[in-house]
Design a protein around this motif. Structure first.
Motif, mmCIF file in Angstrom:
data_model
loop_
_atom_site.group_PDB
_atom_site.id
_atom_site.type_symbol
_atom_site.label_atom_id
_atom_site.label_comp_id
_atom_site.label_asym_id
_atom_site.label_seq_id
_atom_site.Cartn_x
_atom_site.Cartn_y
_atom_site.Cartn_z
ATOM 1 N N SER A 161 78.529 49.623 25.566
ATOM 2 C CA SER A 161 79.470 50.685 25.899
ATOM 3 C C SER A 161 78.880 51.627 26.950
ATOM 4 O O SER A 161 79.552 51.997 27.924
ATOM 5 C CB SER A 161 79.842 51.462 24.635
ATOM 6 N N ALA A 162 77.615 52.013 26.768
ATOM 7 C CA ALA A 162 76.973 52.875 27.763
ATOM 8 C C ALA A 162 76.841 52.155 29.104
ATOM 9 O O ALA A 162 77.053 52.754 30.166
ATOM 10 C CB ALA A 162 75.604 53.309 27.251
ATOM 11 N N LEU A 218 82.180 56.218 27.830
ATOM 12 C CA LEU A 218 81.242 57.227 27.341
ATOM 13 C C LEU A 218 81.704 57.811 26.006
ATOM 14 O O LEU A 218 80.911 57.998 25.079
ATOM 15 C CB LEU A 218 81.087 58.344 28.375
ATOM 16 N N THR A 250 81.060 55.353 23.242
ATOM 17 C CA THR A 250 79.649 55.359 22.837
ATOM 18 C C THR A 250 79.371 56.491 21.857
ATOM 19 O O THR A 250 78.745 56.295 20.803
ATOM 20 C CB THR A 250 78.738 55.506 24.073
#
Length: 383
Positions: A281-282, A214, A217
């Motif tokens: 990434s998320a 997180l 991101t």
């Protein structure tokens, strides 16, 4: 008729792509090694758990690091001016990176020599520090490429002349890029632990990795906005001849705010790279939070691909922009070896690179499967 079927400009682009592939290969493969080492204090609380983590990467880290050596060799042979400018000008930064990388094999080998808790804790600390420092330096280097490095070129010899110093590299944007690199590679290492380890190590890796993904991101989005609205980019304003002999002195360059985004406007398909970085990434954060294993690792690997490709696409055709003398910045069209050299090297690459990839795949196949305290106890040569 030329004996070389590919023109000079095409070969230069191919070697630019190959250089990017080598950097991605190193970041994906050696990235989880660095991440696992840096995460030791967070995911492994006992000596047994730390041994599980170290023995996951112990059999493969040496092969993974070869990709960095291969990348350096490719820069030396295909982009000699880039090699001269970066390795001489960034000497102290390179030395810091080498110290961090040298501590890793020493830590792996010497940690298990004694059972004393203080001895092992000291080596664990060095392994953790080496993982963080190496990840940070790689990111800071990428950030400084977007900022431009303070170097020029002698007009007669074309010898790069670097006029910066070590601490000048650690500016706010470069540090942001460095922290992004750290969180990205640590998330990759956490995903690897979540996939291949068991017990409490995997549970902690899932939790820590989701948070790191997180953060990655958010940092990637912040960095992208900074590049688009807060950084000066470089644009070649003179005519470009892809087939001309390398000579970085014969061009004009204009510095424009937000110019690193021009390629994305010119070739919209390049937006696939930053989108891949953000979405992967998320997605990795979600997968890790839900306890996924291999899919989460693939998501963090795709994140690394997206981030590196984004930087490469933004910089093109620049390889190493100059903040001191913009016209002396090195590009794909004026920093390469000769036409013949690039062709011969491409032939060698076509032969040997598949062998390296096949061997790497075979090693990972042999070393597949989880590592547990029970499996370590059955192996007298385990770390």
């Amino acid at each position: 008729m030329s004996l070389i079927p590919l023109d000079y400009g095409t070969l230069r682009v191919l070697w630019w792509l190959l250089l990017g592939a080598l950097l991605i290969g190193f970041a994906v493969l050696d990235g989880f090694d660095l991440g696992v080492a840096a995460l030791l204090p967070a995911v492994a609380k006992t000596d047994e758990e730390r041994r599980v983590a170290l023995n996951l990467v112990g059999p493969v880290w040496e092969g993974n690091q070869v990709w960095l050596i291969t990348g350096g060799g490719a820069i030396f042979a295909a982009w000699p001016l880039l090699y001269a400018a970066s390795f001489s000008g960034l000497y102290l930064a390179m030395l810091l990176l080498l110290v961090a990388l040298i501590l890793r094999p020493v830590g792996f080998k010497y940690r298990s020599k004694l059972t004393d808790a203080r001895w092992r804790s000291a080596w664990d600390g060095l392994l953790c520090g080496s993982g963080v420092v190496a990840s940070l330096v790689f990111g800071v280097a990428m950030g400084n490429l977007l900022l431009g490095l303070p170097f020029g070129a002698e007009p007669t010899t074309l010898r790069p002349v670097y006029e910066g110093h070590l601490f000048q590299l650690f500016t706010p944007f470069a540090l942001l890029a460095g922290v992004l690199s750290v969180t990205m590679l640590l998330a990759h290492g956490a995903a690897f632990l979540a996939w291949r380890a068991g017990g409490d190590v995997a549970v902690r890796a899932h939790r820590v990795g989701a948070l790191l993904a997180l953060i990655t991101t958010a940092l990637f989005v912040i960095g992208g906005l900074w590049v688009a609205y807060g950084l000066d980019g470089h644009v070649v304003t003179s005519a470009i001849d892809p087939g001309r002999a390398s000579d970085p002195a014969h061009k004009t360059v204009e510095v424009i705010r937000g110019a690193w985004m021009h390629n994305f406007a010119r070739w919209p398909w390049m937006w696939a790279a930053p989108i891949l970085g953000v979405v992967s990434s998320a997605l990795a954060a979600v997968l890790l939070w839900r306890g996924a294993k291999m899919p989460a690792f693939l998501a963090t690997a795709l994140t690394i691909c997206g981030v590196i490709l984004t930087v490469g696409f933004a910089l093109f055709p620049f390889l190493m922009p100059s903040s001191l003398q913009p016209a002396s910045g090195l590009t794909v069209w004026d920093a390469s070896s000769s036409h013949f050299t690039l062709w011969v090297m491409l032939l060698a690459t076509v032969v040997f690179l598949p062998i390296v990839v096949a061997y790497t795949g075979w090693v990972y196949r042999v070393m597949r499967g989880p590592v547990t305290p029970e499996s370590i106890s059955r192996l007298p040569n385990a770390y």
